[in-house]
Design a protein around this motif. Structure first.
Motif, PDB file in Angstrom:
ATOM      1  N   UNK A  21     -19.168 -24.350 -23.203  1.00 49.56           N
ATOM      2  CA  UNK A  21     -19.817 -23.580 -22.996  1.00 49.56           C
ATOM      3  C   UNK A  21     -21.417 -24.105 -22.985  1.00 49.56           C
ATOM      4  N   UNK A  22     -22.100 -23.574 -22.615  1.00 43.07           N
ATOM      5  CA  UNK A  22     -23.620 -24.297 -22.639  1.00 43.07           C
ATOM      6  C   UNK A  22     -24.477 -23.035 -24.087  1.00 43.07           C
ATOM      7  N   UNK A  23     -24.817 -23.199 -24.661  1.00 43.53           N
ATOM      8  CA  UNK A  23     -25.718 -22.530 -25.452  1.00 43.53           C
ATOM      9  C   UNK A  23     -27.142 -22.447 -25.190  1.00 43.53           C
ATOM     10  N   UNK A  24     -27.689 -24.014 -24.708  1.00 41.52           N
ATOM     11  CA  UNK A  24     -28.830 -23.555 -24.590  1.00 41.52           C
ATOM     12  C   UNK A  24     -29.271 -25.423 -23.941  1.00 41.52           C
ATOM     13  N   UNK A  25     -30.518 -25.417 -22.785  1.00 44.91           N
ATOM     14  CA  UNK A  25     -29.836 -26.988 -22.692  1.00 44.91           C
ATOM     15  C   UNK A  25     -29.982 -28.190 -23.337  1.00 44.91           C
ATOM     16  N   UNK A  26     -29.450 -28.068 -24.676  1.00 49.68           N
ATOM     17  CA  UNK A  26     -29.644 -28.780 -25.482  1.00 49.68           C
ATOM     18  C   UNK A  26     -28.403 -28.641 -26.550  1.00 49.68           C
ATOM     19  N   UNK A  27     -27.474 -27.652 -26.148  1.00 54.34           N
ATOM     20  CA  UNK A  27     -26.164 -26.830 -27.271  1.00 54.34           C
ATOM     21  C   UNK A  27     -25.345 -26.409 -26.163  1.00 54.34           C
ATOM     22  N   UNK A  28     -24.255 -27.222 -26.882  1.00 50.50           N
ATOM     23  CA  UNK A  28     -23.237 -26.762 -26.377  1.00 50.50           C
ATOM     24  C   UNK A  28     -21.430 -26.980 -27.285  1.00 50.50           C
ATOM     25  N   UNK A  29     -20.642 -25.857 -26.545  1.00 46.42           N
ATOM     26  CA  UNK A  29     -20.049 -26.213 -27.593  1.00 46.42           C
ATOM     27  C   UNK A  29     -18.539 -26.159 -26.750  1.00 46.42           C
ATOM     28  N   UNK A  30     -17.502 -27.121 -27.849  1.00 45.98           N
ATOM     29  CA  UNK A  30     -16.832 -27.596 -27.229  1.00 45.98           C
ATOM     30  C   UNK A  30     -15.435 -26.868 -27.857  1.00 45.98           C
ATOM     31  N   UNK A  31     -14.911 -25.555 -27.227  1.00 43.03           N
ATOM     32  CA  UNK A  31     -13.611 -24.972 -28.131  1.00 43.03           C
ATOM     33  C   UNK A  31     -12.049 -26.038 -27.733  1.00 43.03           C
ATOM     34  N   UNK A  32     -11.340 -25.895 -29.063  1.00 46.66           N
ATOM     35  CA  UNK A  32     -10.709 -26.144 -29.307  1.00 46.66           C
ATOM     36  C   UNK A  32     -10.128 -28.017 -29.565  1.00 46.66           C
ATOM     37  N   UNK A  33     -11.646 -28.629 -29.113  1.00 50.33           N
ATOM     38  CA  UNK A  33     -11.873 -30.154 -28.990  1.00 50.33           C
ATOM     39  C   UNK A  33     -10.698 -30.668 -29.916  1.00 50.33           C
ATOM     40  N   UNK A  34     -10.729 -30.904 -31.003  1.00 47.10           N
ATOM     41  CA  UNK A  34     -10.522 -31.347 -32.505  1.00 47.10           C
ATOM     42  C   UNK A  34      -9.149 -30.959 -32.143  1.00 47.10           C
ATOM     43  N   UNK A  35      -8.426 -29.973 -32.054  1.00 45.14           N
ATOM     44  CA  UNK A  35      -6.793 -29.318 -32.324  1.00 45.14           C
ATOM     45  C   UNK A  35      -6.398 -30.185 -32.192  1.00 45.14           C
TER      46      UNK A  35
END
Length: 222
Positions: A21-35
């Protein structure tokens, strides 16, 4: 069979969010990445806290943080009545901070790469333990002496509402739900955005109980 709580049942439901999920040009959410690595990360935290126990630090204004914290890596972040700084020695024990576990470093690098930051070399890791009611006020991560590398944040346990702000403290904030195993990465033009965490709601997580753990990676120049 013992009846599951609503929190435990939610933990078992599939996560239907996109994995990027791209929140801003330099910010990203990676859901469940480390689960998938959550259990290993919890064991690593247990090992670290045997050497450097969690503690609630004082603030420059004389208060006490509601979040308990410890660190690992070359440097640790500390707060006191004298201000904020990074140190090579844990002031509570007089010993160097514990070595950063390989699983931490690997996850941080992979998350950064997936978010578009290919050359991330974390040398510092902050570990925060949030109990219900604990919060983190709006702030910038600017004590590192370097803003060319991103911040990588991993969440485990209870959910949190992360507040994503602007480059000024007075800018509006956007609430972002962080779940167990989520990774959040920000850097580049968004490296100095203000951010915080709303008070954690009461609950019980199947793995961490009444706690949210946040593992945050930075690159620090002394």
């Amino acid at each position: 069979m013992k009846e599951m709580t609503s929190v435990q049942m939610d933990f078992l439901l599939p996560d239907t969010r996109p994995d990027h999920v791209q929140l801003d040009s330099g910010a990203v959410l990676l859901p469940g990445f480390a689960l998938q690595d959550a259990k290993t990360c919890m064991l690593a935290i247990d090992h670290i806290t045997q050497q450097a126990p969690f503690r609630k630090m004082s603030t420059p204004r004389g208060g006490q943080m509601s979040v308990a914290m410890t660190c690992c890596g070359t440097f640790g972040w500390v707060s006191s009545s004298h201000g904020y700084s990074y140190t090579k020695v844990n002031p509570s024990t007089g010993l160097p901070w514990p070595k950063m576990p390989a699983i931490f470093k690997n996850l941080a690098r992979k998350a950064a790469q997936k978010a578009g930051f290919a050359e991330f070399h974390p040398n510092t890791c902050l570990i925060n333990a949030y109990s219900p009611g604990a919060r983190m006020g709006l702030h910038q991560d600017r004590d590192e002496g370097c803003i060319d590398q991103p911040v990588v944040s991993l969440s485990f346990g209870l959910e949190a509402i992360f507040l994503w702000g602007g480059l000024k403290r007075t800018d509006p904030t956007r609430p972002i739900l962080l779940k167990d195993g989520d990774a959040l990465v920000w850097g580049g033009p968004d490296r100095l955005r203000f951010h915080g965490v709303k008070p954690i709601r009461s609950g019980s997580h199947i793995r961490t109980g009444a706690t949210r753990f946040n593992i945050t990676f930075r690159f620090v120049i002394p």
